[in-house]
Write a protein that holds these residues in place. Sequence first.
Motif, PDB file in Angstrom:
ATOM      1  N   PHE A   2      76.419  16.943  -5.768  1.00  0.00           N
ATOM      2  CA  PHE A   2      76.421  15.593  -6.348  1.00  0.00           C
ATOM      3  C   PHE A   2      75.059  15.237  -6.933  1.00  0.00           C
ATOM      4  O   PHE A   2      74.991  14.550  -7.962  1.00  0.00           O
ATOM      5  N   TYR A   9      77.423  11.994 -14.369  1.00  0.00           N
ATOM      6  CA  TYR A   9      78.601  11.650 -13.561  1.00  0.00           C
ATOM      7  C   TYR A   9      79.424  10.508 -14.179  1.00  0.00           C
ATOM      8  O   TYR A   9      80.644  10.635 -14.361  1.00  0.00           O
ATOM      9  N   ARG A  25      89.307   1.420 -10.004  1.00  0.00           N
ATOM     10  CA  ARG A  25      88.385   0.727  -9.080  1.00  0.00           C
ATOM     11  C   ARG A  25      88.708  -0.766  -9.025  1.00  0.00           C
ATOM     12  O   ARG A  25      88.652  -1.383  -7.965  1.00  0.00           O
ATOM     13  N   CYS A  44      80.447   6.271   0.378  1.00  0.00           N
ATOM     14  CA  CYS A  44      80.415   7.274  -0.700  1.00  0.00           C
ATOM     15  C   CYS A  44      80.317   6.559  -2.038  1.00  0.00           C
ATOM     16  O   CYS A  44      81.047   6.842  -2.977  1.00  0.00           O
ATOM     17  N   THR A  45      79.377   5.655  -2.115  1.00  0.00           N
ATOM     18  CA  THR A  45      79.287   4.728  -3.253  1.00  0.00           C
ATOM     19  C   THR A  45      78.880   5.414  -4.549  1.00  0.00           C
ATOM     20  O   THR A  45      79.135   4.883  -5.634  1.00  0.00           O
ATOM     21  N   ASP A  67      75.644   6.426   0.659  1.00  0.00           N
ATOM     22  CA  ASP A  67      75.932   7.755   0.100  1.00  0.00           C
ATOM     23  C   ASP A  67      74.833   8.700   0.575  1.00  0.00           C
ATOM     24  O   ASP A  67      73.731   8.264   0.881  1.00  0.00           O
ATOM     25  N   PHE A  68      75.152   9.996   0.637  1.00  0.00           N
ATOM     26  CA  PHE A  68      74.091  10.914   1.071  1.00  0.00           C
ATOM     27  C   PHE A  68      73.372  11.603  -0.091  1.00  0.00           C
ATOM     28  O   PHE A  68      72.452  12.377   0.134  1.00  0.00           O
ATOM     29  N   SER A  69      73.786  11.303  -1.321  1.00  0.00           N
ATOM     30  CA  SER A  69      73.116  11.908  -2.478  1.00  0.00           C
ATOM     31  C   SER A  69      72.049  10.961  -3.028  1.00  0.00           C
ATOM     32  O   SER A  69      72.370   9.895  -3.566  1.00  0.00           O
ATOM     33  N   GLY A  94      72.881   7.619   3.588  1.00  0.00           N
ATOM     34  CA  GLY A  94      73.452   7.880   4.906  1.00  0.00           C
ATOM     35  C   GLY A  94      74.698   8.726   4.811  1.00  0.00           C
ATOM     36  O   GLY A  94      75.250   8.938   3.726  1.00  0.00           O
ATOM     37  N   ASP A  95      75.129   9.196   5.964  1.00  0.00           N
ATOM     38  CA  ASP A  95      76.263  10.114   6.065  1.00  0.00           C
ATOM     39  C   ASP A  95      77.508   9.360   6.529  1.00  0.00           C
ATOM     40  O   ASP A  95      77.429   8.543   7.459  1.00  0.00           O
ATOM     41  N   ALA A  96      78.638   9.689   5.919  1.00  0.00           N
ATOM     42  CA  ALA A  96      79.906   9.061   6.298  1.00  0.00           C
ATOM     43  C   ALA A  96      80.261   9.370   7.752  1.00  0.00           C
ATOM     44  O   ALA A  96      81.043   8.652   8.378  1.00  0.00           O
ATOM     45  N   ALA A 112      85.844   5.073  -2.828  1.00  0.00           N
ATOM     46  CA  ALA A 112      86.538   5.540  -4.036  1.00  0.00           C
ATOM     47  C   ALA A 112      86.205   6.996  -4.303  1.00  0.00           C
ATOM     48  O   ALA A 112      85.044   7.346  -4.506  1.00  0.00           O
ATOM     49  N   PHE A 113      87.218   7.829  -4.277  1.00  0.00           N
ATOM     50  CA  PHE A 113      87.081   9.248  -4.612  1.00  0.00           C
ATOM     51  C   PHE A 113      86.016   9.931  -3.753  1.00  0.00           C
ATOM     52  O   PHE A 113      85.310  10.826  -4.231  1.00  0.00           O
TER      53      PHE A 113
HETATM   54  C1  LIG Z   1      83.339  11.747  -6.373  1.00  0.00           C
HETATM   55  S1  LIG Z   1      81.945  10.834  -5.870  1.00  0.00           S
HETATM   56  C2  LIG Z   1      82.558   9.179  -5.840  1.00  0.00           C
HETATM   57  C3  LIG Z   1      81.477   8.185  -6.105  1.00  0.00           C
HETATM   58  C4  LIG Z   1      81.920   6.740  -6.299  1.00  0.00           C
HETATM   59  N1  LIG Z   1      82.539   6.188  -5.125  1.00  0.00           N
HETATM   60  C5  LIG Z   1      82.826   6.583  -7.478  1.00  0.00           C
HETATM   61  O1  LIG Z   1      83.826   5.854  -7.383  1.00  0.00           O
HETATM   62  O2  LIG Z   1      82.524   7.124  -8.550  1.00  0.00           O
HETATM   63  C6  LIG Z   1      81.852  11.233  -4.162  1.00  0.00           C
HETATM   64  C7  LIG Z   1      80.593  10.736  -3.508  1.00  0.00           C
HETATM   65  O3  LIG Z   1      80.700  10.968  -2.106  1.00  0.00           O
HETATM   66  C8  LIG Z   1      79.415  11.288  -1.618  1.00  0.00           C
HETATM   67  N2  LIG Z   1      79.585  11.966  -0.324  1.00  0.00           N
HETATM   68  C9  LIG Z   1      80.269  13.103  -0.076  1.00  0.00           C
HETATM   69  N3  LIG Z   1      80.220  13.379   1.238  1.00  0.00           N
HETATM   70  C10 LIG Z   1      79.491  12.400   1.824  1.00  0.00           C
HETATM   71  C11 LIG Z   1      79.100  12.123   3.162  1.00  0.00           C
HETATM   72  N4  LIG Z   1      79.447  12.936   4.166  1.00  0.00           N
HETATM   73  N5  LIG Z   1      78.374  11.033   3.394  1.00  0.00           N
HETATM   74  C12 LIG Z   1      78.010  10.195   2.398  1.00  0.00           C
HETATM   75  N6  LIG Z   1      78.339  10.399   1.110  1.00  0.00           N
HETATM   76  C13 LIG Z   1      79.084  11.490   0.824  1.00  0.00           C
HETATM   77  C14 LIG Z   1      78.805  12.143  -2.728  1.00  0.00           C
HETATM   78  O4  LIG Z   1      77.401  12.200  -2.649  1.00  0.00           O
HETATM   79  C15 LIG Z   1      79.307  11.415  -3.976  1.00  0.00           C
HETATM   80  O5  LIG Z   1      78.389  10.478  -4.444  1.00  0.00           O
END
Ligand SMILES: C[S@@+](CC[C@H](N)C(=O)[O-])C[C@H]1O[C@@H](n2cnc3c(N)ncnc32)[C@H](O)[C@@H]1O
Length: 223
Positions: A2, A9, A25, A44-45, A67-69, A94-96, A112-113
């Motif tokens: 990511f 993106y 959304r 996962c914003t 989000d963790f990225s 942070g991590d989900a 979302a996604f």
């Molecule tokens: C497909 S993107 C979706 C982003 C946004 N919600 C959107 O609607 O476009 C998935 C996101 O989930 C985040 N992600 C994946 N695993 C994660 C975790 N364990 N903790 C936090 N974020 C995570 C990724 O970094 C990425 O930004």
Amino acid sequence: MFDAIAPRYDLLNRVLSAGLDQRWRQRAVDAVRLGPKGRVLDLCTGTADLAIAMAERHPDASVTGVDFSGAMLRLGLAKVRSGSLASRVRMVRGDAAAIPVATDSCDAATIAFGIRNVEEPERALAELARVLRPGSQLAILEFGQPRIPGIRTLYASYFRYVLPFIGRMISHHQSAYSYLPASVGTFPPPAEFAKTIERHGFVSVQAVPLTFGIVYLYVASRR
Ligand SMILES: C[S@@+](CC[C@H](N)C(=O)[O-])C[C@H]1O[C@@H](n2cnc3c(N)ncnc32)[C@H](O)[C@@H]1O
């Protein structure tokens, strides 16, 4: 992955979905009931599209995007600032699997996604249940598979061949946009995922197909 695709993106989301991603959304935003001064978590914003849409819809709400990225969050924060929303939308790394938010402190949560991408989706659901106060709402957007046979076949070709090709061209990342159809293929069907949500402390779970079932909106209430 990511971090690597972050710069392109948003552009790819708009191109690959022909602009539908923002409508999906909005449907999640529509589904969430929020009282005055509501506190919302957007897990996962990513680049904060849903966090921003939620803050725009509810002018007295505060939104925490997690989000963790780091790269996704930085782009999200720039959008938050340019929309003059920085006082109400904060972006947190942070991590989900261990959401950096207090227990029972959220009046709604969205994702979302993202749930398809987290390594342990059930742990993320348990965490969402922990941070949501009883009676509050959860809205999850995730890809599905169209149910109408002709559309399903057409969409499968687009998803398997066209989307990874365009994704590779624009993102310059070799595998990210091939991973997308692969991960959707292994995600549980809507009825099964709805049951998983229920098992983690939610009631009144609904799985609503959007755009022929290309996307599902899951809405649930915290027990
Ligand atoms: C497909 S993107 C979706 C982003 C946004 N919600 C959107 O609607 O476009 C998935 C996101 O989930 C985040 N992600 C994946 N695993 C994660 C975790 N364990 N903790 C936090 N974020 C995570 C990724 O970094 C990425 O930004």
